[in-house]
Structure formats: structure tokens, C-alpha cells
Design an enzyme around this catalytic site. Structure first.
Site, PDB file in Angstrom:
ATOM      1  N   SER A   1       0.799  -1.244   0.000  1.00  0.00           N
ATOM      2  CA  SER A   1       0.000   0.000   0.000  1.00  0.00           C
ATOM      3  C   SER A   1       0.825   1.284   0.000  1.00  0.00           C
ATOM      4  O   SER A   1       0.293   2.338  -0.316  1.00  0.00           O
ATOM      5  CB  SER A   1      -0.897   0.027   1.230  1.00  0.00           C
TER       6      SER A   1
ATOM      7  N   LYS B   1       0.750   3.406  -2.976  1.00  0.00           N
ATOM      8  CA  LYS B   1      -0.396   4.280  -3.279  1.00  0.00           C
ATOM      9  C   LYS B   1       0.004   5.759  -3.197  1.00  0.00           C
ATOM     10  O   LYS B   1      -0.523   6.595  -3.920  1.00  0.00           O
ATOM     11  CB  LYS B   1      -1.539   4.004  -2.299  1.00  0.00           C
TER      12      LYS B   1
ATOM     13  N   TYR C   1      -2.009  -2.238 -10.957  1.00  0.00           N
ATOM     14  CA  TYR C   1      -2.108  -2.027  -9.511  1.00  0.00           C
ATOM     15  C   TYR C   1      -1.400  -3.157  -8.751  1.00  0.00           C
ATOM     16  O   TYR C   1      -0.620  -2.909  -7.817  1.00  0.00           O
ATOM     17  CB  TYR C   1      -3.581  -1.920  -9.107  1.00  0.00           C
TER      18      TYR C   1
ATOM     19  N   TYR D   1      -4.671   3.327   7.554  1.00  0.00           N
ATOM     20  CA  TYR D   1      -5.938   2.574   7.572  1.00  0.00           C
ATOM     21  C   TYR D   1      -6.857   3.153   8.649  1.00  0.00           C
ATOM     22  O   TYR D   1      -6.889   4.363   8.857  1.00  0.00           O
ATOM     23  CB  TYR D   1      -5.688   1.080   7.800  1.00  0.00           C
TER      24      TYR D   1
ATOM     25  N   VAL E   1       0.837  -3.922   3.808  1.00  0.00           N
ATOM     26  CA  VAL E   1       0.709  -5.237   4.445  1.00  0.00           C
ATOM     27  C   VAL E   1       1.977  -6.092   4.306  1.00  0.00           C
ATOM     28  O   VAL E   1       2.076  -7.143   4.915  1.00  0.00           O
ATOM     29  CB  VAL E   1      -0.523  -6.020   3.917  1.00  0.00           C
TER      30      VAL E   1
HETATM   31  N1  GLU Z   1      -1.827  -5.055  -2.616  1.00  0.00           N
HETATM   32  C1  GLU Z   1      -2.527  -5.033  -1.380  1.00  0.00           C
HETATM   33  C2  GLU Z   1      -4.011  -5.151  -1.590  1.00  0.00           C
HETATM   34  O1  GLU Z   1      -4.543  -4.512  -2.423  1.00  0.00           O
HETATM   35  C3  GLU Z   1      -2.189  -3.778  -0.671  1.00  0.00           C
HETATM   36  C4  GLU Z   1      -2.798  -3.742   0.683  1.00  0.00           C
HETATM   37  C5  GLU Z   1      -2.049  -2.983   1.669  1.00  0.00           C
HETATM   38  O2  GLU Z   1      -0.828  -2.997   1.717  1.00  0.00           O
HETATM   39  O3  GLU Z   1      -2.739  -2.332   2.476  1.00  0.00           O
HETATM   40  O4  GLU Z   1      -4.655  -5.892  -0.910  1.00  0.00           O
END
Ligand code: GLU
Length: 611
Positions: A72, A75, A197, A249, A267
């Protein structure tokens, strides 16, 4: 005392990180993510902490070179890229910036528009990736890889195993993407965008990479190690804002409360946190808490923030004291121009009308406001105001606006000069482009404060009825050094001097030349120059008609200690010491002693003022 040399001394920050690492390694909380099967292979013992400063110093401890997938945290980088490609309005029209307070994979779309609540949850991030420009899928991937490379400072690659693992299990993300397409938020092919993605989330990084990436954001978008622009400065505050409100989060509120830095976690076990203007932190430890944040990562950031008082809202008061290096007027410090004594006295007696403000460091809204209000308190006693920016490293936008307003406020009643702005191109451009500042060329006329003070002194003397005119011929008896000489002594001296003419730029003598004579300036002006090296010189003083030079050799016949050069076409009376009789020598030496004593007094005032 026994002093040992060549001993390696550990940097205190490094020492702190090592201790912290050792301590937090004992924490065994959390579980390694397994919903993407390949992630479950991570070793729960892996633990690294790295700090990168905006000066490019990197401190690291533990598994800081171990690679893992960015997940994430990607992002953040893609959001910045999307802002660069599409502009803020276009991105905002498709992705909002409201914290959802929900888990990373929540669907969180606006009921009618389908707009994801923010770019840090999966829905917003998939929409963000959908907005990355490129003619083909592979070109868009390359653009993303190149962007990440600018942040980390080295080429990055996709971890194929994690990518395939996520691609085959990412049903929820597929569902989100289909919904986004249905709302018209995703215009592109869903499979392509999702593929992009998944690949972006599977880019391999290290803990050190995260620290350097965070430091880019702390450093106005510039990678402090490589100097490469990772993100356009205009978008840095936008990216940090969404990190600040949505980056952790459904723990984002607690995080801001406890740590107080914009941050993003993934994650894969990584967290990066940014202290704007100062540093970036990267932490890596795979076991996650119930929110999906690295357990040790949270603890490490909390401790670093707490122990060093780095919470964003724990700020230092910024006042004029931090940026006003020294304030003086010409009763205290005058220009380097040496003038006849009676002129110096006029300047000293009336000198409070020339105010000089030497600024330093970073000018920000509150410190600049504070300097301006200090300055305005005394404005009624001033006619001339000089602001010296030579020692400032930054003049932020708010300070620039305040300084323009200052100019506007005083320019009809005062002369104001800004000096030392050579390195501040942006501010200079901002000033010269401002249509309301018609006199800006005059305001910026002097590069250095000394020349600005000299100009103001000249005007002050004129206002006091002393015409400052170096082209007027001064008689020998008008020189301070001839004070007290009887008329017969004067005529004797007159017989011993020879008139010498110098054209502008002529060198009278150089450093090291024999000190066999002195000069009475009768017309024009001379500069005393010290050569710092083959390219740089410094003006020690300018001497005007009515003053003398080379007279120190009268005392010791030493070689010349500096170079003297005609500033304009000038005339001097040269007095060779070998012709000088004892009576006149005694008179000249007495006057010289008097002059040196006065100079010492003035220098003492100046030193006190500047120290
Ligand atoms: N690639 C992961 C997903 O989309 C990223 C989630 C994350 O790191 O919060 O589930």
C-alpha cells in the site's frame, strides 16, 4: 588527561536506533499477512529501522537491506504521479480526500458518484492507478517503475511471485475495480488497470528505500541523496495531507495523535513516515496488528517521535530572534568608506536614520512578521532601511508576500533597499514581476549592504549640507593628518610632496611593495583591496578625498599590507619618507595616533554590536 585520537565515535542517533532496535526486537505481537499467500513466507523476525534526513544522511539498523513488497505504500507514489499527469482538479473529481476510517480493502465509495473516499484505500488507489498516463500497459508500468526509481534512487523491479500470488487471489480488488468501472471512475480496461495495480504493490523495496522515499517528501519532493526531483513541489503538500489523514488505515486518527507525522503502511510490513522539512523514517517488520500495520513499526515510530519530540504539532515558536542576526544603524556601524573626520562625525550624530537589518536562516510567516513589526516600531526614526538577506537560506511564499507589503507601506516616505539577494532568484523574480513595485530596480540596486550604507551616508551628508563630491579638489591643509601644522610647517610639507595622477583602475601599490611613502588624496577615491585568492578579492575600505593612505609605513616602514587601487580618475600628493624632517614627522605621527585611537573606538563599538 589522556586523550585518545583515531577513536571511532558513534553518532548519537545511530546509537539510539541500535538500542531501540534491540529493545523492540523482543516484541512478538502480530501476524504476518497471508491473504496474499506469497506474503506469508516473510520471516517474522525481520526488523529494520532507517532514518534519512533532508541533508541526505541515512542512519540504519537491522534488516534495512532486506527486500519486501511495497504494497500500500505504493499508493502514495502513484497518487503523486497521477496528480502530475492529470492535475489536482481532475484527480479530485474522481477520488475524494476524506478519511474513511475503514479497513484498507473497504469498498467506501460515494453513494451516487461512486467516487472512492480517498486514494489510500484500495478503491481510491485502483482509481489512481487508472489515471496514470501511457500509451500502452507496459509503458504505464515503466512510468510507475521510473517514478519509484526517482524516490528510491535506484532501479526497482516487480517481485513476480508476490504479483502472481495477488493476481490470482485478489478477488475483492477485482470486485472494487468492476464497481469503479460501472460508475465511470475507471475508464480504462479493468484487467489492465488491476494488473498495473497488483504490479505496483509488488515492487520490491528495502527499509532504507522507504526512509529515502519519505525523505524526498520531507524535502519538497527532491531526493536528498541523488538530488533528483521525485515529485513536483506543488503536489507534495497534497500527498502528505492524504497520508496524514488516511495513511494508516482505520488507525490513522490514533497514529496522528501518538506519532504526529504523515505516514503510510503496507501489508508487506513496511511503514514510511515523513517529518516535513526534516526527515523520513522507514521501518520494516512483517507481523501486523488488527489494522494491518506493522506492530514493531508502530512502536518504533512512536518511540522516535516521542523521544525526539518530533510530533508535527509540537512546534518551535518562530520569532524575529531566530532570523534577525543583528540590527544596527550608522551611529554604530558605518560603511567601509573612510571619510574625513568631520564627515564621519555628521554620520555618527545623525546615523540613526539609516537602519540595517541583517537577516539569517529561514524566513517564514511568523519570523518575518516579527522582523517587520520590530522594524516598523522604529520606522519614524529612520529615513533609510536596508534589509540584508545574504545569510538567509529560504524566504517562503508568505514571507515574500509580507516583504512586498512592507515595501509598499514604506516606499513613499523612506528609501528601502534589499541586499544579498543573489542566491534568491525566485524571490527576485517575484519582486521584479510585481507591477505595484515600480521602483524595484532601485530597491535591488546594491548587491552588498556596505555599498548601500555608503550611498545612504552620502545622502545623509548632502542633507546636512556637505556636498559629497570626490571630484572637488581638496587642499593639503584640509587633510585630518595635517591638523595642528603651522603655516611654515605646512609650506615645508607642501614643498616635499609631488602630485601624482591616477586613472580609474590604476594600482598605486600592491601587497608586499616597499612602504617608502604615503599619499594625501586631493581628488577622486581609492579602494583598499585584499586578494583572498587568485579569483576573489575583498574591499576593505574606500578612501575619499581628504583622507590618506600608506601612512602606516610612517611608523614602521613595513611592506604594504594590502593593494590600493584608484576607483576613478584621481589625484594624490605623494610624500616620500626619506625627505621628511623630524618636526613634521612628529606632527604626522601624532595625528596618525589620534586617528588610530578613534578608529579603535569605533571598531570596538562595531565588534560589540556584531558579537
Ligand atoms: N496489494 C494489497 C491489496 O490490495 C495492498 C494492501 C495494503 O498494503 O494495504 O490488498
Amino acid at each position: 588527561m589522556d586523550i585518545k585520537t583515531n577513536m571511532a565515535i558513534k553518532n548519537p542517533l545511530q546509537y539510539f536506533l541500535e538500542k531501540l532496535h534491540h529493545e523492540l526486537l523482543q516484541i512478538k505481537d502480530g501476524v504476518v499477512a497471508s491473504y496474499i499467500p506469497e506474503l506469508s513466507h516473510a520471516n517474522p523476525e525481520w526488523f529494520g529501522i532507517a532514518i534519512a534526513t533532508v541533508d541526505g544522511h541515512v542512519y540504519q539498523v537491522g534488516d534495512t537491506r532486506q527486500s519486501f513488497t511495497i504494497q500500500s505504500i505504493s499508493k502514495v507514489l502513484t497518487y503523486g504521479l497521477s496528480l502530475e499527469h492529470n492535475g489536482i482538479d481532475a484527480v479530485r473529481s474522481k477520488i475524494d480526500v476524506e478519511p474513511s476510517g475503514e479497513t484498507f480493502n473497504s469498498i467506501s465509495l460515494e453513494p451516487n458518484s461512486g467516487r472512492p473516499l480517498n486514494p489510500m484505500i484500495n478503491a481510491g488507489a485502483i482509481a489512481t492507478t487508472g489515471m496514470v498516463h501511457g500509451n500502452s500497459h507496459s509503458m504505464r508500468l515503466q512510468v510507475i517503475l521510473d517514478t519509484f526509481e526517482r524516490y528510491t534512487g535506484h532501479p526497482v523491479t516487480v517481485d513476480e511471485a508476490v504479483y502472481l500470488s495477488e493476481k490470482t487471489t485478489g478477488h475483492r480488488n477485482r470486485g472494487i475495480a468492476c464497481l469503479l468501472q460501472d460508475f465511470g471512475i475507471l475508464e480504462d480496461n479493468v484487467d489492465d488497470t488491476l494488473d498495473l495495480y497488483f504490479r505496483q504493490c509488488s515492487i520490491s523495496v528495502s527499509c532504507r528505500d522507504l526512509a529515502v522515499t519519505a525523505a524526498c517528501l520531507a524535502n519538497n519532493g527532491v531526493n536528498p541523496v541523488t538530488g533528483v526531483v521525485a515529485l513536483d513541489k506543488r503536489h507534495v503538500d497534497k500527498v502528505l495531507s492524504v497520508m496524514g489523514s488516511c495513511g494508516m488505515y482505520d488507525y490513522s486518527g490514533n497514529w496522528l495523535y501518538n506519532v504526529g507525522m504523515p505516514a503510510k503502511s503496507g501489508v508487506g510490513g513496511g511503514i514510511m513516515a515523513v517529518l516535513p522539512g526534516q526527515l523520513g523514517i522507514g521501518v520494516f517488520s512483517p507481523p501486523l496488528d488488527e489494522h494491518g500495520n506493522s506492530c514493531r513499526g508502530i512502536k518504533a515510530c512512536e518511540r522516535i517521535s516521542k523521544e525526539f519530540g518530533l510530533h508535527l504539532y509540537d512546534t518551535v515558536r518562530s520569532t524575529s530572534a531566530s532570523v534577525l542576526r543583528v540590527e544596527y544603524d550608522t551611529t554604530q556601524i558605518r560603511s567601509r568608506k573612510q571619510r574625513p573626520e568631520h564627515e564621519e562625525e555628521i554620520i555618527i550624530n545623525n546615523g540613526s536614520c539609516i537602519g540595517v537589518y541583517e537577516l539569517q536562516g529561514e524566513l517564514k510567516f511568523s519570523s518575518t512578521e516579527s522582523v517587520i513589526s520590530d522594524l516598523l516600531e522604529k520606522v519614524s526614526t529612520r529615513k533609510y532601511i536596508i534589509l540584508d538577506f545574504r545569510r538567509t537560506v529560504e524566504i517562503d511564499r508568505s514571507s515574500q508576500l509580507l516583504l512586498v507589503e512592507l515595501i509598499k507601506a514604506v516606499k513613499d516616505s523612506h528609501m528601502i533597499f534589499f541586499t544579498g539577494l543573489n542566491a534568491h532568484y525566485a524571490f527576485k523574480r517575484f519582486l521584479t514581476k510585481n507591477k505595484a513595485l515600480k521602483d524595484i530596480d532601485t530597491i535591488l540596486k546594491f548587491q552588498d549592504t556596505d555599498h548601500a550604507i555608503e550611498w545612504c551616508e552620502d545622502r545623509l551628508l548632502e542633507a546636512e549640507g556637505v556636498a559629497v563630491n570626490d571630484d572637488k579638489l581638496i587642499d593639503l591643509d584640509q587633510h585630518d593628518l595635517c591638523a595642528g601644522l603651522s603655516s611654515s610647517e605646512l609650506s615645508l610639507l607642501q614643498e616635499q610632496v609631488t602630485e601624482v595622477q591616477f586613472n580609474s583602475g590604476d594600482i598605486v601599490f600592491r601587497y608586499g611593495d616597499p612602504g617608502d611613502s604615503m599619499y594625501f588624496i586631493t581628488k577622486g577615491a581609492f579602494e583598499v583591496i585584499l586578494h583572498l585568492d587568485s579569483k576573489h578579492e575583498r574591499r576593505l575600505t574606500t578612501l575619499s578625498a581628504g583622507t590618506t593612505f600608506g601612512e602606516l609605513a610612517l611608523l614602521n616602514q613595513n611592506r604594504r599590507a594590502a593593494e590600493v587601487r584608484a576607483q576613478k580618475d584621481s589625484l594624490c600628493l605623494q610624500l616620500k619618507f626619506d625627505k621628511l624632517g623630524p618636526i613634521i614627522t612628529t606632527r604626522l605621527v601624532a595625528n596618525l595616533a589620534n586617528k588610530l585611537a578613534k578608529k579603535l573606538e569605533w571598531d570596538a563599538v562595531e565588534i560589540m554590536k556584531l558579537s
